[in-house]
Design an enzyme around this catalytic site. Structure first.
Site, PDB file in Angstrom:
ATOM      1  N   SER A  97       0.831  -1.214   0.000  1.00 17.29           N
ATOM      2  CA  SER A  97       0.000   0.000   0.000  1.00 17.29           C
ATOM      3  C   SER A  97       0.862   1.259   0.000  1.00 17.29           C
ATOM      4  O   SER A  97       2.063   1.213   0.285  1.00 17.29           O
ATOM      5  CB  SER A  97      -0.898   0.007   1.227  1.00 17.29           C
ATOM      6  OG  SER A  97      -1.562  -1.231   1.342  1.00 17.29           O
TER       7      SER A  97
HETATM    8  C1  LIG Z   1      -3.209  -4.107  -0.042  1.00 20.88           C
HETATM    9  S1  LIG Z   1      -2.798  -5.787   0.099  1.00 20.88           S
HETATM   10  C2  LIG Z   1      -2.008  -5.905   1.681  1.00 20.88           C
HETATM   11  C3  LIG Z   1      -0.748  -5.157   1.872  1.00 20.88           C
HETATM   12  C4  LIG Z   1       0.083  -5.705   3.004  1.00 20.88           C
HETATM   13  N1  LIG Z   1      -0.425  -5.362   4.320  1.00 20.88           N
HETATM   14  C5  LIG Z   1       1.527  -5.309   2.843  1.00 20.88           C
HETATM   15  O1  LIG Z   1       2.096  -4.649   3.714  1.00 20.88           O
HETATM   16  O2  LIG Z   1       2.085  -5.664   1.797  1.00 20.88           O
HETATM   17  C6  LIG Z   1      -4.344  -6.571   0.488  1.00 20.88           C
HETATM   18  C7  LIG Z   1      -4.178  -8.023   0.821  1.00 20.88           C
HETATM   19  O3  LIG Z   1      -5.400  -8.486   1.387  1.00 20.88           O
HETATM   20  C8  LIG Z   1      -5.477  -9.869   1.078  1.00 20.88           C
HETATM   21  N2  LIG Z   1      -6.848 -10.325   1.293  1.00 20.88           N
HETATM   22  C9  LIG Z   1      -7.919 -10.138   0.489  1.00 20.88           C
HETATM   23  N3  LIG Z   1      -9.005 -10.735   1.024  1.00 20.88           N
HETATM   24  C10 LIG Z   1      -8.598 -11.296   2.202  1.00 20.88           C
HETATM   25  C11 LIG Z   1      -9.263 -12.048   3.206  1.00 20.88           C
HETATM   26  N4  LIG Z   1     -10.543 -12.351   3.090  1.00 20.88           N
HETATM   27  N5  LIG Z   1      -8.535 -12.462   4.280  1.00 20.88           N
HETATM   28  C12 LIG Z   1      -7.212 -12.166   4.381  1.00 20.88           C
HETATM   29  N6  LIG Z   1      -6.532 -11.478   3.442  1.00 20.88           N
HETATM   30  C13 LIG Z   1      -7.214 -11.036   2.377  1.00 20.88           C
HETATM   31  C14 LIG Z   1      -5.020  -9.929  -0.369  1.00 20.88           C
HETATM   32  O4  LIG Z   1      -4.611 -11.235  -0.712  1.00 20.88           O
HETATM   33  C15 LIG Z   1      -3.883  -8.903  -0.369  1.00 20.88           C
HETATM   34  O5  LIG Z   1      -2.643  -9.543  -0.183  1.00 20.88           O
END
Ligand SMILES: C[S@@+](CC[C@H](N)C(=O)[O-])C[C@H]1O[C@@H](n2cnc3c(N)ncnc32)[C@H](O)[C@@H]1O
Length: 361
Positions: A88
């Site tokens: 992000s």
């Molecule tokens: C913006 S990215 C996260 C960025 C991360 N915190 C980083 O520092 O790189 C959003 C993440 O949410 C995950 N995601 C989406 N739906 C999810 C769910 N139901 N449970 C857990 N993770 C989920 C996606 O796979 C993705 O990797």
């Protein structure tokens, strides 16, 4: 710690942390200056002028500059070329971490491990033993675990739907979600320590909630705009073919408002909706489309023609919001009340315009 680091990266990172926190007020500045984002983002994708994705890695020009700049970086694409994970935008990460108001030793649950970078920042400041992070994608959690270990950090990492929390390590003093939610998951409220703080993107805003008593909370939205990837759930495609056949009606609400001034309140009024736009050869907006998980679909042309199909009349909701708000409402004027049976967002005063968020999952 065994950072896979060098002097150039370390110098870029110091400047990057200073630029993120120019007033030197954030307790997270040292974490941003210390944790090497390049270890967690060893490559990313960038979209060229023609829309094609290009892979950028350490050998490519501009790689290190991009990693140590205030940009979100796409790190995973699905087979259709749609981004499914990213690191992000650092200033948004910092705003969320500041809003978390965490102290060393606080236990924290993160939904959305992604690259592992945020988990590394959390581990650096709060202690690795206090961090629990979960992602739905095993490929991502596997890679993040390896990078975190390379950085000498060992938070608890799990694979699954983060909306279920992780009861085995509860209670948590802090929760942070980095995928967009429609409401605060029930499991977060159940696994919260007394007085816990939850910071999560809800719709196109970032909600900060304090858990007041078990199952109850109050909160407000930060001024920071948020465009997080939605939490992955199954959804219906838009019914544009059926909409083309629908009886047209007229509207005075501007289609451009759906993409602009009404974008945030619409994300509360129609949780989880998706929009698209059509443009002419000059790049001018000609129409917008909007659809929800239940298959309801609406299209609105700039001429004022609207077509709606499905179980709900989505454009009627847009018109209601266009009447409610004269200009662009400020995110921080939206608040949320949480009880075990209901989550309600309200604008300015608790008897003002209000929207029920979907039943917590
Ligand atoms: C913006 S990215 C996260 C960025 C991360 N915190 C980083 O520092 O790189 C959003 C993440 O949410 C995950 N995601 C989406 N739906 C999810 C769910 N139901 N449970 C857990 N993770 C989920 C996606 O796979 C993705 O990797």
């Amino acid at each position: 710690m065994t950072w896979l680091d060098n002097d150039t990266a370390a110098a870029s990172r110091k400047e990057f942390a200073a630029a993120l926190d120019p007033s030197h007020t954030s307790a997270w500045r040292d974490a941003f200056a210390s944790v090497p984002r390049h270890v967690f983002v060893p490559s990313f994708y960038t979209q060229g002028a023609a829309g094609a994705w290009e892979h950028v890695g350490p050998g490519d020009p501009g790689y290190l500059e991009a990693v140590y700049s205030d940009h979100a970086l796409t790190t995973q694409l699905d087979e259709r070329g749609i981004p499914t994970s990213s690191s992000s935008e650092p200033s948004v990460m910092l705003a969320m971490l500041d809003a978390l108001d965490a102290r060393e030793g606080d236990t924290v649950f993160e939904l959305g491990t992604g690259t592992g970078y945020n988990a590394a920042l959390l581990s650096h400041r709060l202690g690795e033993e206090n961090v629990t992070t979960i992602d739905v994608d095993p490929e991502l959690t596997g890679a993040a675990a390896q990078r975190l270990a390379d950085a000498g950090l060992h938070p608890f990492i799990a694979t699954g739907d983060g909306a279920g929390g992780w009861p085995g390590r509860a209670p948590y003093r802090r929760f942070i979600a980095t995928a967009a939610l429609r409401a605060i998951p029930d499991a977060f409220l159940k696994q919260a320590a007394p007085g816990a703080v939850i910071v999560a993107p809800v719709g196109y805003g970032i909600l900060r909630v304090t858990v007041t008593t078990p199952g109850h909370g109050t909160g407000w939205f930060l001024p920071t705009p948020a465009h997080f990837m939605p939490r992955r759930t199954p959804s219906a495609p838009p019914a544009f073919d059926a909409a083309r056949e629908a009886e047209p009606t007229k509207t005075t609400a501007a289609p451009s408002d759906v993409l602009g001034r009404l974008r945030f309140p619409l994300s509360l009024a129609l949780p989880g909706h998706t929009t698209c736009s059509w443009r002419n050869d000059k790049g001018e907006l000609t129409a917008v489309g909007i659809w929800t998980q239940d298959g309801a679909t609406a299209t609105a042309h700039v001429s004022g023609t609207v077509r709606q199909v499905g179980p709900r009349r989505l454009w009627d909701v847009v018109e209601g919001l266009a009447e409610t708000f004269a200009g662009e409402p400020q995110r921080q004027e939206f608040h949320v009340n949480i009880t075990p049976s209901r989550q309600t967002a309200w604008y300015r005063t608790s008897d003002g315009p209000a929207w029920d968020l979907p039943q917590p999952q």
